[in-house]
Scaffold this active site. Structure first.
Site, PDB file in Angstrom:
ATOM      1  N   SER A 123       0.830  -1.196   0.000  1.00 26.27           N
ATOM      2  CA  SER A 123       0.000   0.000   0.000  1.00 26.27           C
ATOM      3  C   SER A 123       0.870   1.254   0.000  1.00 26.27           C
ATOM      4  CB  SER A 123      -0.911  -0.001   1.234  1.00 26.27           C
ATOM      5  OG  SER A 123      -1.728   1.129   1.252  1.00 26.27           O
ATOM      6  N   GLY A 124       0.580   2.168  -0.920  1.00 23.78           N
ATOM      7  CA  GLY A 124       1.342   3.409  -1.019  1.00 23.78           C
ATOM      8  C   GLY A 124       2.471   3.348  -2.021  1.00 23.78           C
ATOM      9  N   THR A 128      -2.344   1.732  -7.809  1.00 23.29           N
ATOM     10  CA  THR A 128      -3.575   2.292  -8.379  1.00 23.29           C
ATOM     11  C   THR A 128      -3.262   3.374  -9.396  1.00 23.29           C
ATOM     12  OG1 THR A 128      -4.777   1.800  -6.344  1.00 23.29           O
ATOM     13  CG2 THR A 128      -5.739   3.442  -7.814  1.00 23.29           C
ATOM     14  N   ASN A 173      -1.038   4.916   3.533  1.00 26.85           N
ATOM     15  CA  ASN A 173      -1.459   5.446   2.230  1.00 26.85           C
ATOM     16  C   ASN A 173      -2.776   6.182   2.401  1.00 26.85           C
ATOM     17  OD1 ASN A 173      -2.070   5.920  -0.421  1.00 26.85           O
ATOM     18  ND2 ASN A 173      -2.095   3.794  -1.078  1.00 26.85           N
ATOM     19  N   SER A 176      -5.598   4.188  -0.126  1.00 29.34           N
ATOM     20  CA  SER A 176      -5.266   2.767  -0.189  1.00 29.34           C
ATOM     21  C   SER A 176      -6.442   1.954  -0.714  1.00 29.34           C
ATOM     22  CB  SER A 176      -4.880   2.269   1.214  1.00 29.34           C
ATOM     23  OG  SER A 176      -4.647   0.879   1.191  1.00 29.34           O
ATOM     24  N   SER A 177      -6.194   1.113  -1.716  1.00 28.78           N
ATOM     25  CA  SER A 177      -7.225   0.213  -2.229  1.00 28.78           C
ATOM     26  C   SER A 177      -7.452  -0.896  -1.207  1.00 28.78           C
ATOM     27  CB  SER A 177      -6.801  -0.397  -3.567  1.00 28.78           C
ATOM     28  OG  SER A 177      -6.619   0.597  -4.541  1.00 28.78           O
ATOM     29  N   GLY A 405      -0.491  -5.761  -2.155  1.00 24.46           N
ATOM     30  CA  GLY A 405       0.809  -6.394  -2.014  1.00 24.46           C
ATOM     31  C   GLY A 405       0.926  -7.110  -0.675  1.00 24.46           C
ATOM     32  N   GLU A 407       1.478  -7.899   2.988  1.00 25.20           N
ATOM     33  CA  GLU A 407       1.258  -7.013   4.137  1.00 25.20           C
ATOM     34  C   GLU A 407       1.786  -7.636   5.420  1.00 25.20           C
ATOM     35  OE1 GLU A 407      -2.623  -4.387   2.765  1.00 25.20           O
ATOM     36  OE2 GLU A 407      -2.808  -5.758   4.469  1.00 25.20           O
TER      37      GLU A 407
END
Length: 975
Positions: A123-124, A128, A173, A176-177, A405, A407
């Site tokens: 994330s980040g 996206t 993020n 974040s998705s 990704g 985590e």
């Protein structure tokens, strides 16, 4: 967080990979395959650092793109940059997102084979944004038509909608998705996008009811409150402040400086219209969003028996209206549970904890199912319609996978377990496809394939997904078995079943030293990317994802069209137990792997340089961690197991032919033979290269670097010789060019001057001719022959008049006009005089105005009647000529007290002034009588007297012998 940019910097979009080798000391290598010490993680990260420092955030590992988020704007995403990568061979331009996008697109067009681009990273890291950039690239560079433009708009506008409902601010993020997304874009035979389809994976529904400190709920809630119109919020029963809603205050982070919820709301609202939402559907969708907020504000209190009772009746009223259900039914469903046992329905009350669980479960179910409905709605908008694109039935597909990704948090739960399982499967696919691609290229070129040793993470995938023995199977078994199953019993079952697995560890199974880092309700998996410790708390609840039956029934009876579609009535009659969340995810992941295996893959690995989201900050520890779990070193090792560098014979020969006399300046034979002669001249050893069918394979980067260095020396030598040979020729050529240019300019200028002079003479002749003809016809009515002359005469008169206008009202001068302007001249003269009079009057003072008024009256009385009147005109009248002290007191007394009988005879040296003022004072202007010679007057008591006026040498007043009063004056006066 917004991914700002990434790219190759200002010094070389068009630089080829080979030409950049000469700058490797400063900016590193553009392809990690060319690293000399390719097994060193430190060398790998140092190469990343060099490039990141120069804003070169894209680097290849063969055909894999590594992208580092710069957290700042880089000017490398313009239409000009898109055109530079459009249709260009992959290695002819520096690494870029567009190179990957264009390479996949050209393969899809030329080979008619489906493609996919796999974008991964934590994330980040910019996944996206990378997806958006690729879609924008296709939107700009692909063929277009009106229908295609509609599809492009819908593809692009699906992003803000899905981000609003599926993205949230996390600690890492700001955007974040919180779901995985796979998008297929369909292209027709021309290469134009004509449709699309989206698959979503594992939405983080738990975020709806709980957020960690410093995190937010999904964006749509804040966007609606901040940007929604007053009338809309009133209909939804909402207030603007997020602080009023329990589901929005858990993270204590409602406002974020980097997020503009009001502006994002406008974007989302417009996007909904573009992807075919009508006003009614938008209203229904927002009613559901509002209902989740109201649901979070439903509160309970315990009665005497400890059973939960709803204490916020107002929220139930809002929910009933928004969800279109009966309020009393909804209230009862939140505090009771319906159980079917032996064919009978049993209703049991809920305690406070159970009621809160039921409320949150309903909120998660409503939001999760609405999100799935939203994705389906978007898919209907994107669906390929043959009627709109006739003439070709076959379409090819390019897939974009933007998925979470690996985590690793301080606290890892069920969601992290699923996410990391997904990454294990993707890593397995990545290695398999990379090896497959390498092997296929070797075989097609006739190069012997040497088996590559690599870590096969199938053992970890089996640990998670193996039937009956895997962690998911054991979790499902605990969820489904009768009895008192808990998270703890699940952990115990794991310890019993997989205790001997080398990649599994718990507090009970660990040695004394390791136990200190493991809690009693935790288990640890050794993933390909490293160790991750998971807490089993909540595993069973999240995996069951159950919603009480009576709540389902209530939702199935909803008259909200979206809710009605989300909660299918067949669920109430279907006796088969629904699949658990983990099993659903495993099955959907299996289908995703099948989709990806059927396509030609490309890879983008995204890296976050620091946790603070700061530009120009390179956190080596964090990056090393990502390099590990992204499997980049493993991928590099596989790529370097054979030959580090490979190129088409034509490309290799074109670049290095100057190093061999036999191939320079041209080679007339086959490229294969030319390369063979070239490498022999360069002294390549047999173990350093292989000759394939269409490509040369070079094993060691040092061999290529030596060739590149020799090329630089050769270029300098050739440049020196060419300068010496061509300097004289160039200078003479330049001189002749300048001479020819000077002659051309001179001839052109002479011609220009001549044409100007001739034109001037022609205009002069025409002017004289018109003037003469006009003079001849000057007395005729206006006609073409005299109009120029008449206009000139008039213009001359007006200009002369302008210079000689009268200066004041007494100036009677006026230029003599031509016959044609006599009437106009007279009107102008009148206007001029009126203007001067008006200007004069505007400037006079009140005192002077009074003086003029008296002079006008004097003129009316005396002009033409009295001889000395003209001499009195320039003399000013004054207010008084005699003070009281100069008048005899007896006279004053007589005037004041005695009645005067008869006429008063006055003598004055200022007759005109005296009479004028007397007449004005008495308002008797018309009664003044002026006689010549003598006048009669009444003395009193009926007696009359006569005054005779005669001329003499001096003033004398005396009584004559005839009894008349005689006045002798130097000249005749009338008194």
């Amino acid at each position: 967080m917004k991914f700002r940019a990434a790219g190759a910097g200002s010094d070389g979009i068009r630089i080829t990979m080979e030409s950049a080798l000469t700058a490797r000391d400063r900016v590193g290598v553009q392809d990690f395959v060319l690293l000399e010490n390719f097994t060193s993680e430190a060398a790998f990260i140092e190469n990343l650092r060099k490039r990141f420092k120069e804003n070169l955030i894209y680097t290849y590992i063969g055909s894999v793109l590594v992208s580092v988020n710069p957290y700042k704007e880089l000017e490398i995403y313009s239409k000009q940059h898109m055109e530079r990568y459009r249709g260009v061979s992959f290695y002819e331009v520096s690494p870029h997102l567009y190179a990957i996008a264009d390479n996949s697109y050209r393969s899809l067009r030329m080979e008619r084979k489906d493609q996919c681009i796999l974008i991964s990273g934590e994330s980040g890291a910019g996944k996206t944004e990378a997806t958006k950039k690729i879609l924008q690239y296709y939107a700009v560079t692909c063929p277009a038509s009106q229908q295609v433009e509609t599809v492009k708009d819908r593809l692009l506008q699906s992003n803000p909608v899905l981000e609003a409902f599926g993205n949230a601010k996390t600690l890492r993020n700001d955007n974040s998705s919180r779901f995985g997304k796979y998008m297929d874009v369909q292209f027709d035979y021309r290469g134009a996008p004509v449709g699309g389809h989206i698959l979503n994976y594992l939405l983080e529904k738990s975020r709806v009811v709980h957020q960690n400190h410093g995190e937010r709920n999904f964006h749509i809630f804040y966007q609606l409150l901040e940007g929604g119109e007053e009338d809309l919020l009133r209909r939804l029963g909402l207030e603007k402040s997020p602080q009023q809603y329990h589901y929005l205050v858990k993270g204590q982070c409602a406002r974020v400086s980097s997020i503009n919820d009001k502006n994002d709301w406008k974007i989302v609202r417009r996007a909904l219209t573009i992807i075919s939402f009508n006003d009614s559907e938008v209203e229904d969708l927002l009613s559901i969003v509002a209902s989740v907020l109201h649901l979070g504000n439903v509160q309970f209190a315990a009665d005497e028996q400890g059973n939960a009772q709803v204490t916020t009746e107002n929220q139930i009223k809002y929910l009933a209206r928004l969800l279109a259900v009966e309020g009393s039914v909804l209230r009862d469903s939140l505090i009771h549970k319906k159980i079917i046992a032996k064919g009978e329905e049993l209703i049991s009350p809920l305690n406070l904890e159970q009621a809160a669980y039921a409320r949150d479960a309903l909120a998660k179910a409503i939001y999760g199912r609405t999100f799935s409905w939203l994705v389906n709605k978007v898919n209907k908008s994107l669906a390929y319609k043959e009627g709109e694109f006739p003439g070709w039935r076959s379409t090819t597909v390019l897939g974009l996978l933007d998925i979470y990704g690996f985590e690793v948090f301080q606290h890892n739960s069920f969601e992290q377990f699923c996410i990391n399982y997904c990454n294990e499967k993707l890593q397995q696919l990545f290695i398999e496809l990379t090896l497959k691609s390498e092997q296929e290229e070797y075989e097609s070129e006739g190069i012997a394939w040497e088996p590559v040793q690599y870590f096969n993470n199938k053992i970890i995938c089996d640990l998670v997904e193996e039937k009956f023995k895997g962690i998911i199977s054991i979790l499902d078994e605990e969820c489904l078995r009768p009895g008192d199953a808990t998270d703890t019993t699940f952990l115990e079952k794991l310890e019993e079943t997989v205790k001997n697995h080398p990649h599994f560890l718990t507090h009970k199974l660990a040695d004394q030293k390791t136990r200190k880092s493991l809690g009693r309700e935790e288990f640890r998996l050794l993933h390909y990317a490293g160790e991750v410790t998971y807490s089993v708390a909540g595993f069973l609840d999240k995996n069951n994802d159950l919603l009480f039956r009576n709540l389902k029934e209530t939702m199935c009876n909803s008259e909200n069209p979206i809710i009605n579609q989300c909660f299918d009535r067949t669920e109430l009659t279907d006796k088969k137990r629904p699949e658990t969340a983990a099993t659903q995810f495993k099955n959907s992941l299996s289908k995703l792997m099948e989709i990806l295996m059927s396509k030609e893959p490309s890879y983008i690995r995204c890296i976050k340089p620091n946790d603070a989201k700061q530009a120009d900050r390179f956190d080596e520890v964090l990056i090393r961690h990502q390099v590990k779990y992204l499997g980049l070193m493993e991928n590099l090792r596989v790529r370097r197991a054979g030959f580090a560098y490979r190129r088409k014979y034509e490309v290799f020969l074109q670049r290095y032919k100057s190093l061999c006399p036999e191939t320079w300046p041209t080679w007339d034979g086959r490229p294969h033979d030319g390369v063979a002669v070239l490498v022999k001249h360069l002294g390549y050893k047999p173990e350093e290269y292989k000759m394939g069918r269409t490509k040369i394979f070079i094993r060691f980067p040092k061999t290529l670097f030596a060739t590149e260095d020799a090329l630089e020396v050769r270029k300098q030598s050739l440049a020196t010789k060419m300068q010496a040979t061509w300097r004289g020729f160039y200078r003479r050529k330049k001189f002749l060019h300048m001479k020819h240019s000077a002659i051309t300019i001179q001839s052109w200028w002479r011609g220009t001057l001549g044409r100007r002079k001739a034109a001037k003479k022609k205009r002069a002749v025409e002017t004289i001719r018109r003037f003469i003809k006009g003079f001849i016809y000057r007395n005729y009515p206006r006609c073409p022959e005299n109009e120029y002359f008449l206009d000139y005469i008039r213009f001359s008169f007006l200009m002369n008049l302008k210079r000689n206008l009268p200066k004041n009202v007494l100036d009677k001068s006026w230029p003599t006009p031509p016959p044609s302007l006599c009437e106009a001249s007279q009107l102008l003269r009148q206007l001029c005089m009126q203007n001067m009079v008006w200007s004069y009057c505007k400037r006079i003072s009140p005192e002077w105005k009074q003086q003029l008024e008296q002079k006008v009256i004097a003129s009316e009385i005396f002009k033409g009647k009295k001889d000395n009147y003209p001499q009195s005109v320039p003399r000013l009248f004054i207010n008084t000529r005699l003070g009281n002290e100069e008048i005899n007191a007896k006279v004053l007394q007589a005037l004041e007290n005695e009645a005067i009988k008869g006429d008063v005879v006055l003598q004055s040296d200022h007759v005109i002034e005296t009479l004028t003022k007397t007449a004005m004072r008495a308002d008797k202007v018309n009664n003044v009588n002026i006689n010549q010679g003598s006048i009669k007057f009444t003395v009193g008591q009926g007696k009359e007297g006569i005054i005779d006026f005669i001329s003499g040498s001096e003033l004398l007043i005396a009584k004559a012998k005839n009894g008349h009063l005689t006045v002798v004056a130097p000249r005749l006066n009338s008194r």
